[in-house]
Design an enzyme around this catalytic site. Sequence first.
Site, PDB file in Angstrom:
ATOM      1  N   CYS A  69      -4.945   2.584  -3.597  1.00 42.76           N
ATOM      2  CA  CYS A  69      -3.619   3.072  -2.877  1.00 42.76           C
ATOM      3  C   CYS A  69      -2.460   2.013  -3.143  1.00 42.76           C
ATOM      4  CB  CYS A  69      -3.744   3.340  -1.279  1.00 42.76           C
ATOM      5  SG  CYS A  69      -4.928   4.698  -1.195  1.00 42.76           S
TER       6      CYS A  69
ATOM      7  N   ASP B  61       2.879  -4.818   8.146  1.00 44.57           N
ATOM      8  CA  ASP B  61       1.755  -3.863   8.119  1.00 44.57           C
ATOM      9  C   ASP B  61       0.457  -4.628   8.336  1.00 44.57           C
ATOM     10  OD1 ASP B  61      -0.378  -2.829   6.913  1.00 44.57           O
ATOM     11  OD2 ASP B  61       0.677  -1.825   5.143  1.00 44.57           O
TER      12      ASP B  61
ATOM     13  N   GLN C 214      -4.604  -5.056   7.017  1.00 42.28           N
ATOM     14  CA  GLN C 214      -5.767  -5.926   6.394  1.00 42.28           C
ATOM     15  C   GLN C 214      -5.629  -7.179   7.020  1.00 42.28           C
ATOM     16  OE1 GLN C 214      -8.138  -5.231   4.207  1.00 42.28           O
ATOM     17  NE2 GLN C 214      -7.321  -3.408   3.675  1.00 42.28           N
TER      18      GLN C 214
ATOM     19  N   LYS D 261     -10.608  -0.832  10.535  1.00 40.38           N
ATOM     20  CA  LYS D 261     -10.691  -2.241   9.761  1.00 40.38           C
ATOM     21  C   LYS D 261     -10.907  -3.236  10.584  1.00 40.38           C
ATOM     22  CE  LYS D 261      -7.530  -0.724   6.281  1.00 40.38           C
ATOM     23  NZ  LYS D 261      -8.219   0.446   5.263  1.00 40.38           N
TER      24      LYS D 261
ATOM     25  N   HIS E 260       0.882  -1.069   0.007  1.00 42.75           N
ATOM     26  CA  HIS E 260      -0.017   0.019   0.003  1.00 42.75           C
ATOM     27  C   HIS E 260       0.909   1.078   0.146  1.00 42.75           C
ATOM     28  CE1 HIS E 260      -2.929   2.808   1.829  1.00 42.75           C
ATOM     29  NE2 HIS E 260      -3.856   2.147   1.537  1.00 42.75           N
TER      30      HIS E 260
END
Lengths: 407, 150
Positions: free
Chosen positions: A365, A201, A204, A227, A124
Amino acid sequence: MTNFPVAKIRADFPILEQKVRNKPLVYLDNAATCQKPNRVIDSISHLYRHDYANVHRGVHTLSVRSTDQFEAARIKVKEFINAASDKEIIFVKGTTEAINLVAQTFGRTHIKAGDEIVISGMEHHSNIVPWQMLCQQTGAVLKVAPINHKGELIYDGFEKLLNEKTKLVSIVHMSNALGTVNPVKKIIAAAHGRGIPVLLDGAQAIPHMPVDVQELDCDFYVFSGHKLYGPSGIGVLYGKQALLEAMPPYQGGGDMIRKVTFEETEYNVLPYKFEAGTPSIADVIGLGAAIDYLNEVGMDAIAAYEAELLDYATEQARQIKGLRIIGEAEHKGAILSFVLDRIHPHDIGTMLDSLGIAVRAGHHCAMPVMDFFEVPATARASFAMYNTKEEIDVLMQGIKSLIEVFG
Amino acid sequence: MFDDLRDLYQEVIFDHNRNPRNFRVIENADRQVEGFNPLCGDRLTLFLRMDGDVIVDASFQGSGCAISTASVSLMTEIIKGKTEQEAEELFKQFHEMTTGKGEQASLAAVGKLAVLAGVREYPARVKCATLAWHTLDAALKNEQKSISTE
């Protein structure tokens, strides 16, 4: 389907009951942001109605109540990701701020001209741009591990990039544009074998699977609350205590200090050293409520149910002529990115919206991912624990109809 | 099934999307400008051949959604034979129509471009329709750079 109590879960999310453009809402834009259960909405409302005051300051009753709930949420996060200590849980605005924090504190302390930072080809923008900025500031070099046409990391290509100049690996746990789940344990072991720390990261991954930072042995893990069925504007930086101790503060201000004179300032201990200013109090408490809710449903149960949803959606999508799935990794989370022959994703997005179906159309993104697959954009249906097989049927019927209309 | 969308996706738009007019390169064009909408990835190159201040030929290349493709296709048809000033006036009318200002007056002034009036009900799609015209505006002002809607 398993005995997953999806009807009961849906009833906990009031926004899902509505009609959009006279059709029952089918919300499939969960990778962008998830909807909130009553538990989260009520916790925020309750706080503002009864207990709200600033945290870590007053001796008065409301301040104590707010502080207790705020710090209880930190413990919930610590337990949710199995961190070794609540000192390792730093509240930030979101994933983006967490990565920028690491780049500007860890990065500017440990990374110098000629050093290398390794990311992957499926990141991202928020795991690209902060490192480019750091490279511009320091003269370090950004290295990008290759991906294949299934949307998987080419592991050998990644490992070849690691050398004595590599000072950090920063890689996505699960790709937002492709759904790919990376082999992060293997990545971390390879990096640690060469003494290189690893940031994951987790924006998600965190709503879709159990995450245990000690088992992963990652050095940093970052994610956003919104999220994870929690409020927007709040996120978490997990870092191993020794690393966080050695990092300078990110921002200066209140709460992050122990003692201030005009000559010098003594910084506060972890985690407060990184939490300058009044935090997003209600959102932290709301995130704690989201975690309570997820613990009751169970992350293993959620992962199993969503895997069934994804399998079903993938199987249905493959039967549609002219549909190409972008991202077909062996190990995938509940994201179905796709393009249609001769129909632009923006047209797909608008047409599905007219049927009450919310999907994302765009570059997500992740422009380098779009370039790799040579598409300007994709349409993306991303699933959450409250989605159903019936909603996937509505989506697939919608796609078939719009292909017909476009002719 | 898509009844609600009939104002946005009129048959003329599907037609121009399937068979874009003037979809070609003009060799030795007098003006050539790239337009880009970073939000959705739409990208087009506009070519103009001029005779004095009259646009004698217009064409485009690129890829985009149905709205942006139809818009640029229709635009290349309608601007041929127009002076720079007439084209700029048309852009103004078109802009007013797509952003919901001007209403009926501008609908009459833009002729067949009126099929794109439906975008004003879809704020997220207005830029798809206006990308072509912003690119034309840059070309007429002789800005030899790429333009972006953002």
